[in-house]
Scaffold this active site. Sequence first.
Site, mmCIF file in Angstrom:
data_model
loop_
_atom_site.group_PDB
_atom_site.id
_atom_site.type_symbol
_atom_site.label_atom_id
_atom_site.label_comp_id
_atom_site.label_asym_id
_atom_site.label_seq_id
_atom_site.Cartn_x
_atom_site.Cartn_y
_atom_site.Cartn_z
ATOM 1 N N ASN A 7 36.192 36.495 43.358
ATOM 2 C CA ASN A 7 35.508 37.728 43.746
ATOM 3 C C ASN A 7 34.059 37.564 43.291
ATOM 4 O O ASN A 7 33.773 37.583 42.096
ATOM 5 C CB ASN A 7 36.150 38.938 43.068
ATOM 6 C CG ASN A 7 35.423 40.232 43.364
ATOM 7 O OD1 ASN A 7 34.334 40.249 43.938
ATOM 8 N ND2 ASN A 7 36.017 41.335 42.958
ATOM 9 N N ARG A 9 31.659 39.459 43.041
ATOM 10 C CA ARG A 9 31.093 40.573 42.280
ATOM 11 C C ARG A 9 31.575 40.593 40.833
ATOM 12 O O ARG A 9 31.101 41.385 40.027
ATOM 13 C CB ARG A 9 31.436 41.896 42.963
ATOM 14 C CG ARG A 9 30.819 41.973 44.367
ATOM 15 C CD ARG A 9 31.063 43.299 45.009
ATOM 16 N NE ARG A 9 30.342 44.333 44.276
ATOM 17 C CZ ARG A 9 30.557 45.623 44.404
ATOM 18 N NH1 ARG A 9 31.475 46.057 45.222
ATOM 19 N NH2 ARG A 9 29.866 46.492 43.710
ATOM 20 N N CYS A 10 32.525 39.731 40.482
ATOM 21 C CA CYS A 10 33.115 39.706 39.136
ATOM 22 C C CYS A 10 32.454 38.616 38.295
ATOM 23 O O CYS A 10 32.427 37.442 38.685
ATOM 24 C CB CYS A 10 34.617 39.445 39.258
ATOM 25 S SG CYS A 10 35.439 39.135 37.696
ATOM 26 N N SER A 11 31.943 38.986 37.132
ATOM 27 C CA SER A 11 31.255 38.011 36.280
ATOM 28 C C SER A 11 32.200 36.910 35.797
ATOM 29 O O SER A 11 31.812 35.743 35.737
ATOM 30 C CB SER A 11 30.596 38.709 35.084
ATOM 31 O OG SER A 11 31.576 39.288 34.246
ATOM 32 N N ARG A 14 32.668 34.520 38.637
ATOM 33 C CA ARG A 14 31.474 33.679 38.808
ATOM 34 C C ARG A 14 31.419 32.603 37.726
ATOM 35 O O ARG A 14 31.059 31.452 37.996
ATOM 36 C CB ARG A 14 30.203 34.530 38.790
ATOM 37 C CG ARG A 14 30.033 35.397 40.025
ATOM 38 C CD ARG A 14 28.647 36.015 40.128
ATOM 39 N NE ARG A 14 28.240 36.758 38.963
ATOM 40 C CZ ARG A 14 28.454 38.056 38.761
ATOM 41 N NH1 ARG A 14 29.099 38.767 39.670
ATOM 42 N NH2 ARG A 14 28.019 38.648 37.660
#
Length: 113
Positions: A7, A9-11, A14
Amino acid sequence: MIQIYHNPRCSKSRQGLQILEALNLDFEVVKYLDAPPTEKELAHIIKLLKITPMQLVRKGETLWKENYKGKDLSDKELIKALSEHPKLIERPIVIANGKAVIGRPPAQIKELF
């Protein structure tokens, strides 16, 4: 083939992606929010993770709290909910060599290699 269920948008997701890139591995990015896994795929992932379906649920999500929390759901019902609402799936998940790990913390991803 190495896969990361990611995802953007998920740190943590990433960070997991960065770990795979730093290891210089060939891998496939599966943006599971855009193309949710089927119930069959989720059952397979859960088996590889060696966890219960409940352990794959993001219990802090509002969607979970408002629609599922406190209900006595079977494993099959949980897998169906995860497939219908992929936002509830813990992330990132990395699959490699017949094994899988949830990258929380992201450093756990290195245990696969």
